[in-house]
Design a protein around this motif. Structure first.
Motif, PDB file in Angstrom:
ATOM      1  N   ASP A  97       0.819  -1.209   0.000  1.00 54.26           N
ATOM      2  CA  ASP A  97       0.000   0.000   0.000  1.00 54.26           C
ATOM      3  C   ASP A  97       0.850   1.255   0.000  1.00 54.26           C
ATOM      4  OD1 ASP A  97       0.891  -0.726   2.511  1.00 54.26           O
ATOM      5  OD2 ASP A  97      -0.869   0.039   3.574  1.00 54.26           O
ATOM      6  N   PHE A  98       2.031   1.189   0.609  1.00 50.25           N
ATOM      7  CA  PHE A  98       2.967   2.323   0.579  1.00 50.25           C
ATOM      8  C   PHE A  98       3.774   2.323  -0.711  1.00 50.25           C
ATOM      9  CE2 PHE A  98       7.218   4.040   1.188  1.00 50.25           C
ATOM     10  CZ  PHE A  98       6.939   5.309   1.676  1.00 50.25           C
ATOM     11  N   ALA A  99       4.312   1.178  -1.099  1.00 51.30           N
ATOM     12  CA  ALA A  99       5.235   1.119  -2.239  1.00 51.30           C
ATOM     13  C   ALA A  99       4.564   1.512  -3.547  1.00 51.30           C
ATOM     14  CB  ALA A  99       5.821  -0.287  -2.363  1.00 51.30           C
ATOM     15  N   ARG A 100       3.268   1.308  -3.657  1.00 54.33           N
ATOM     16  CA  ARG A 100       2.593   1.540  -4.935  1.00 54.33           C
ATOM     17  C   ARG A 100       2.075   2.965  -5.091  1.00 54.33           C
ATOM     18  NH1 ARG A 100      -0.250  -4.390  -4.468  1.00 54.33           N
ATOM     19  NH2 ARG A 100       1.416  -5.560  -5.511  1.00 54.33           N
ATOM     20  N   ARG A 101       2.415   3.851  -4.179  1.00 52.11           N
ATOM     21  CA  ARG A 101       2.049   5.261  -4.347  1.00 52.11           C
ATOM     22  C   ARG A 101       3.293   6.125  -4.180  1.00 52.11           C
ATOM     23  NH1 ARG A 101       1.885   7.737   0.633  1.00 52.11           N
ATOM     24  NH2 ARG A 101       1.624   6.368   2.454  1.00 52.11           N
ATOM     25  N   PRO A 102       3.376   7.241  -4.900  1.00 48.33           N
ATOM     26  CA  PRO A 102       4.536   8.125  -4.758  1.00 48.33           C
ATOM     27  C   PRO A 102       4.613   8.679  -3.339  1.00 48.33           C
ATOM     28  CG  PRO A 102       3.277   8.666  -6.718  1.00 48.33           C
ATOM     29  CD  PRO A 102       2.429   7.725  -5.925  1.00 48.33           C
ATOM     30  N   SER A 103       5.811   8.722  -2.789  1.00 45.89           N
ATOM     31  CA  SER A 103       5.993   9.264  -1.447  1.00 45.89           C
ATOM     32  C   SER A 103       7.420   9.762  -1.289  1.00 45.89           C
ATOM     33  CB  SER A 103       5.715   8.191  -0.389  1.00 45.89           C
ATOM     34  OG  SER A 103       5.987   8.686   0.914  1.00 45.89           O
ATOM     35  N   GLY A 104       7.564  10.829  -0.510  1.00 48.91           N
ATOM     36  CA  GLY A 104       8.881  11.342  -0.169  1.00 48.91           C
ATOM     37  C   GLY A 104       9.347  10.878   1.199  1.00 48.91           C
ATOM     38  N   GLU A 105       8.677   9.875   1.769  1.00 49.31           N
ATOM     39  CA  GLU A 105       9.017   9.364   3.093  1.00 49.31           C
ATOM     40  C   GLU A 105       9.856   8.095   2.982  1.00 49.31           C
ATOM     41  OE1 GLU A 105       5.324   8.778   5.058  1.00 49.31           O
ATOM     42  OE2 GLU A 105       4.758  10.897   4.996  1.00 49.31           O
ATOM     43  N   ALA A 106      10.448   7.690   4.118  1.00 50.71           N
ATOM     44  CA  ALA A 106      11.208   6.437   4.145  1.00 50.71           C
ATOM     45  C   ALA A 106      10.252   5.251   4.020  1.00 50.71           C
ATOM     46  CB  ALA A 106      12.035   6.343   5.416  1.00 50.71           C
ATOM     47  N   GLY A 107       9.315   5.132   4.908  1.00 50.52           N
ATOM     48  CA  GLY A 107       8.177   4.242   4.743  1.00 50.52           C
ATOM     49  C   GLY A 107       8.414   2.751   4.812  1.00 50.52           C
ATOM     50  N   TYR A 108       9.573   2.283   5.229  1.00 53.06           N
ATOM     51  CA  TYR A 108       9.851   0.853   5.192  1.00 53.06           C
ATOM     52  C   TYR A 108       9.243   0.119   6.397  1.00 53.06           C
ATOM     53  CZ  TYR A 108      13.686   2.312   8.311  1.00 53.06           C
ATOM     54  OH  TYR A 108      14.427   2.866   9.336  1.00 53.06           O
ATOM     55  N   LEU A 109       9.078  -1.179   6.219  1.00 52.47           N
ATOM     56  CA  LEU A 109       8.720  -2.072   7.320  1.00 52.47           C
ATOM     57  C   LEU A 109       9.964  -2.706   7.933  1.00 52.47           C
ATOM     58  CD1 LEU A 109       5.654  -3.916   5.720  1.00 52.47           C
ATOM     59  CD2 LEU A 109       5.637  -1.937   7.256  1.00 52.47           C
ATOM     60  N   LEU A 110      10.994  -2.867   7.118  1.00 54.65           N
ATOM     61  CA  LEU A 110      12.271  -3.418   7.581  1.00 54.65           C
ATOM     62  C   LEU A 110      13.387  -2.865   6.720  1.00 54.65           C
ATOM     63  CD1 LEU A 110      14.086  -5.466   9.178  1.00 54.65           C
ATOM     64  CD2 LEU A 110      13.547  -7.131   7.367  1.00 54.65           C
ATOM     65  N   ASP A 111      14.442  -2.406   7.375  1.00 58.96           N
ATOM     66  CA  ASP A 111      15.673  -2.021   6.678  1.00 58.96           C
ATOM     67  C   ASP A 111      16.772  -2.904   7.245  1.00 58.96           C
ATOM     68  OD1 ASP A 111      17.711  -0.793   5.295  1.00 58.96           O
ATOM     69  OD2 ASP A 111      17.831   0.939   6.631  1.00 58.96           O
ATOM     70  N   LEU A 112      17.222  -3.867   6.450  1.00 59.38           N
ATOM     71  CA  LEU A 112      18.202  -4.853   6.902  1.00 59.38           C
ATOM     72  C   LEU A 112      19.524  -4.637   6.187  1.00 59.38           C
ATOM     73  CD1 LEU A 112      18.951  -7.513   8.404  1.00 59.38           C
ATOM     74  CD2 LEU A 112      18.106  -8.733   6.375  1.00 59.38           C
ATOM     75  N   ASN A 113      20.574  -4.431   6.946  1.00 61.36           N
ATOM     76  CA  ASN A 113      21.949  -4.425   6.446  1.00 61.36           C
ATOM     77  C   ASN A 113      22.700  -5.532   7.170  1.00 61.36           C
ATOM     78  OD1 ASN A 113      21.354  -2.180   4.949  1.00 61.36           O
ATOM     79  ND2 ASN A 113      22.715  -0.794   6.023  1.00 61.36           N
ATOM     80  N   THR A 114      23.369  -6.379   6.417  1.00 60.26           N
ATOM     81  CA  THR A 114      24.122  -7.461   7.028  1.00 60.26           C
ATOM     82  C   THR A 114      25.167  -7.943   6.032  1.00 60.26           C
ATOM     83  OG1 THR A 114      23.886  -9.554   8.260  1.00 60.26           O
ATOM     84  CG2 THR A 114      22.587  -9.321   6.242  1.00 60.26           C
ATOM     85  N   GLY A 115      26.184  -8.620   6.508  1.00 53.09           N
ATOM     86  CA  GLY A 115      27.216  -9.112   5.606  1.00 53.09           C
ATOM     87  C   GLY A 115      28.605  -8.857   6.137  1.00 53.09           C
ATOM     88  N   PRO A 116      29.624  -9.368   5.452  1.00 55.99           N
ATOM     89  CA  PRO A 116      30.994  -9.282   5.968  1.00 55.99           C
ATOM     90  C   PRO A 116      31.557  -7.875   6.038  1.00 55.99           C
ATOM     91  CG  PRO A 116      30.956 -10.213   3.749  1.00 55.99           C
ATOM     92  CD  PRO A 116      29.539 -10.164   4.215  1.00 55.99           C
ATOM     93  N   SER A 117      31.055  -6.942   5.216  1.00 57.50           N
ATOM     94  CA  SER A 117      31.611  -5.591   5.193  1.00 57.50           C
ATOM     95  C   SER A 117      30.625  -4.535   5.672  1.00 57.50           C
ATOM     96  CB  SER A 117      32.084  -5.233   3.774  1.00 57.50           C
ATOM     97  OG  SER A 117      33.098  -6.103   3.341  1.00 57.50           O
ATOM     98  N   LEU A 118      29.485  -4.954   6.212  1.00 58.97           N
ATOM     99  CA  LEU A 118      28.485  -4.013   6.682  1.00 58.97           C
ATOM    100  C   LEU A 118      28.218  -4.213   8.167  1.00 58.97           C
ATOM    101  CD1 LEU A 118      25.687  -4.070   3.928  1.00 58.97           C
ATOM    102  CD2 LEU A 118      27.454  -2.344   4.288  1.00 58.97           C
ATOM    103  N   PRO A 119      28.039  -3.126   8.910  1.00 62.82           N
ATOM    104  CA  PRO A 119      27.577  -3.279  10.296  1.00 62.82           C
ATOM    105  C   PRO A 119      26.139  -3.777  10.282  1.00 62.82           C
ATOM    106  CG  PRO A 119      27.619  -0.962   9.669  1.00 62.82           C
ATOM    107  CD  PRO A 119      28.245  -1.725   8.539  1.00 62.82           C
TER     108      PRO A 119
END
Length: 266
Positions: A97-119
């Motif tokens: 419902d968020f992704a399919r409309r234009p928005s200038g907000e962050a709006g995520y449900l999850l922001d995942l960073n992981t891996g050998p070179s990322l905190p």
């Protein structure tokens, strides 16, 4: 939803088994609530460099997804549970419902960073994050996203309004001008991509943007060429670039972005 059939042949072979398992785990957690998964960034733009590039993915889920699912997904995709063969995994989950409309907000449900070179980062509160990275990523996803599951990128993710994208690009240049937490070569190449977008409205790979800027702006060619040379090395072997030259270049980039914003009334 389109059934899983393995990663597209256009993706690097070093990532096939990892992406296949990542998609399996994502479907296991999200089930019928999963609307689609897009490869974005260097994977979609054909500029992935093993040992340097991240795996950038956008996941879209239906609003009926259980509230515990983003946390479960972060746990099952963490580097400790599923070792990432790339420099890192940057995966963002949005509600459809968020992704399919234009928005200038962050709006995520999850922001995942992981891996050998990322905190490691698994955040579910978009209010804690600057919106500009997500605005840019959704614009890139809409225009260039490569479907791994589900339908076409344009059906899954709307691009934010052009003025919101330009404001986000401007904020990203300010962020890179500070330099903290960013490799110098990436600061320069992101600046090249920002100028190419402002001039053409196209999102292109960083090295493609660098070639365009080096050809058009002779005074910056040595710095841009050095940034490309460094970018072609693993992150741990990145070449130091003269900070004064990087800052001067990013100052010029910011002026070009400001010009485009004024012309668009942003």
């Amino acid at each position: 939803m389109t059934p899983a059939s393995g990663p597209p042949r256009s993706l690097p072979t070093e990532l096939h088994s990892y992406l296949q398992e990542l998609l399996r785990r994502t479907r296991a957690v999200c089930g019928d609530h999963l609307a689609g998964v897009l490869a974005v960034g260097s994977l979609a733009l054909g500029d992935y460099r093993h040992g340097r590039s991240d795996i950038d993915l956008t996941v879209v889920v239906e609003p009926s997804l259980p509230g515990s699912a983003p946390h479960d997904l972060a746990d099952t995709l963490a580097h400790s549970a599923l070792p990432c063969p790339a420099a890192g995994l940057e995966l963002v989950v949005y509600g459809a419902d968020f992704a399919r409309r234009p928005s200038g907000e962050a709006g995520y449900l999850l922001d995942l960073n992981t891996g050998p070179s990322l905190p490691d980062r698994a955040d579910t509160d978009p209010a804690r994050s600057p919106a500009f990275w997500y605005v840019i990523d959704r614009s890139i996803a809409h225009h260039t996203g490569l479907p791994l599951l589900g339908g076409p990128a344009r059906d899954l993710v709307a691009t934010p309004d052009h003025r919101d994208v330009l404001a986000a690009v401007r904020a990203s240049v300010v962020e890179h001008s500070g330099g903290e937490g960013h490799l110098a070569d990436n600061r320069v190449l992101n600046g090249c991509r920002a100028v190419v977008f402002c001039r053409t409205g196209r999102w292109v790979a960083k090295r493609t943007a660098a070639r365009e800027i080096a050809a058009a702006e002779e005074r910056f060619r040595p710095l841009v060429d050095a940034a490309v040379h460094s970018f072609e090395r693993p992150r741990a072997l990145a070449v130091a670039l003269p900070d004064a030259d990087v800052r001067a270049f990013l100052g010029w980039v910011r002026e070009r972005v400001e010009e485009a914003a004024r012309a668009a009334g942003a």
